[in-house]
Design an enzyme around this catalytic site. Structure first.
Site, PDB file in Angstrom:
ATOM      1  N   TYR A 187     -47.503-163.909  29.052  1.00 13.20           N
ATOM      2  CA  TYR A 187     -46.973-163.600  27.715  1.00 13.20           C
ATOM      3  C   TYR A 187     -46.411-162.179  27.676  1.00 13.20           C
ATOM      4  CZ  TYR A 187     -46.668-162.940  22.668  1.00 13.20           C
ATOM      5  OH  TYR A 187     -46.211-162.684  21.401  1.00 13.20           O
ATOM      6  N   LYS A 225     -42.388-161.409  27.247  1.00  8.12           N
ATOM      7  CA  LYS A 225     -41.931-160.610  26.108  1.00  8.12           C
ATOM      8  C   LYS A 225     -41.230-159.337  26.592  1.00  8.12           C
ATOM      9  CE  LYS A 225     -42.700-162.105  22.275  1.00  8.12           C
ATOM     10  NZ  LYS A 225     -41.791-163.042  21.561  1.00  8.12           N
TER      11      LYS A 225
END
Length: 312
Positions: A190, A194
């Site tokens: 994640y 991102k």
């Protein structure tokens, strides 16, 4: 004089933060909006908005929900085609890129659509980067009605980012970690996807610098109430330091729609959940232009590598 209708195209608006952002805009009447939302489950998303506005007319707004599966670039192209057809030459005023997942890279290969990349990279970055390419003609048009007569003639890409990007200190590991089957856990993937997404926001800022289209990356903050931790198994609670409600997170995103006090440094495009523009030192690693170019392919390169896209 009636206000000009503004068009919002959005991903990740079927639940969670994106849903609350759109619901807030639908709840006011001073500025009319036309919403075109992409959703994996169109019927369920329609039901969610009907439940939020039971028995109410959306006037002065309009809302259309089209099928979009971000793990499949073919549906991204189909969604973009449908959206442009519905716009009939009018401009997109706001492109909200909010969709995101926290799944790990897993141990199986290949990724979605025989991609070398894990699903989280495809969903969190590559598919929405491709969508921006496809919708670009409508983002750089002069005005909401196709002319340049409106007082506000700029459009905006709002990229929903995360403070997790600060956990990436060595970008040299990205190419290995983000491959399908690398085995990297959801928390790592994640943060890294991102980070790559923010590289994309900077890339688009550079590409569009001579146009009236602005790019803003925004962090909604730590929001336990959205279910964002499902893919990684991370359990979030309001007891955690700096945790915010879903409504507070939505308000952070909404600020990115309207803030026009851009810093003189054009690289400072990241708006924090507490309303400040992060300085270049904080996001410094993402300012590497070679790194941005490496992770942000042109439309033609994406279509060359994804079998069948050009034929749609």
């Amino acid at each position: 004089m009636a206000a000009t209708v503004k068009t919002v195209v959005a991903t990740g608006a079927s639940s969670g933060l994106g849903f609350h952002v759109i619901k807030h805009l639908l709840s006011q009447t001073s500025q009319p909006y036309r919403f075109i939302l992409g959703a994996r489950d169109v019927s369920r998303t329609q039901d969610a908005y009907r439940s939020a506005f039971p028995g109410a007319f959306l006037n002065p707004h309009s809302l259309e929900i089209l099928p979009l599966e971000l793990a499949d670039l073919k549906t991204v192209k189909q969604f973009a085609k449908q959206t442009l057809e519905k716009l009939e030459g009018k401009r997109i005023d706001y492109l909200l890129l909010n969709a995101g997942i926290t799944n790990g890279a897993g141990t199986g290969k290949p990724g979605p659509g025989v991609s070398k990349w894990c699903e989280a990279l495809v969903v969190n970055h590559l598919s929405q980067h491709y969508l921006t390419h496809l919708l670009l003609p409508a983002l750089v048009r002069s005005g909401s009605d196709g002319t340049d007569t409106t007082a506000d003639s700029s459009s905006r890409i709002v990229v929903v980012s995360s403070g997790a990007i600060r956990r990436v200190t060595d970008p040299s590991t990205l190419a290995q970690d983000l491959q399908a089957g690398s085995g990297k856990d959801g928390n790592t993937v994640y943060a890294e996807t991102k980070f790559v997404q923010l590289l994309g926001a900077h890339w688009w800022r550079r590409k569009l610098k001579e146009t009236a289209c602005k790019v803003v990356a925004v962090s909604p903050g730590l929001i336990p109430g959205t279910g964002i931790g499902r893919g990684s198994g991370l359990v979030l609670s309001m007891e955690m330091k700096d945790a915010k409600s879903v409504d507070e997170g939505a308000q952070s995103i909404l600020r990115a729609f309207t803030r026009d006090d851009f810093p003189k440094d054009p690289d400072r495009i990241f708006l924090t959940s507490w309303g400040e523009w992060w300085n270049s030192e904080t996001i410094g690693v993402t300012l590497d232009k070679e790194l941005q170019d490496r992770w942000c392919p042109e439309k033609e390169e994406i279509e060359t590598k994804e079998e069948g896209l050009k034929d749609l």
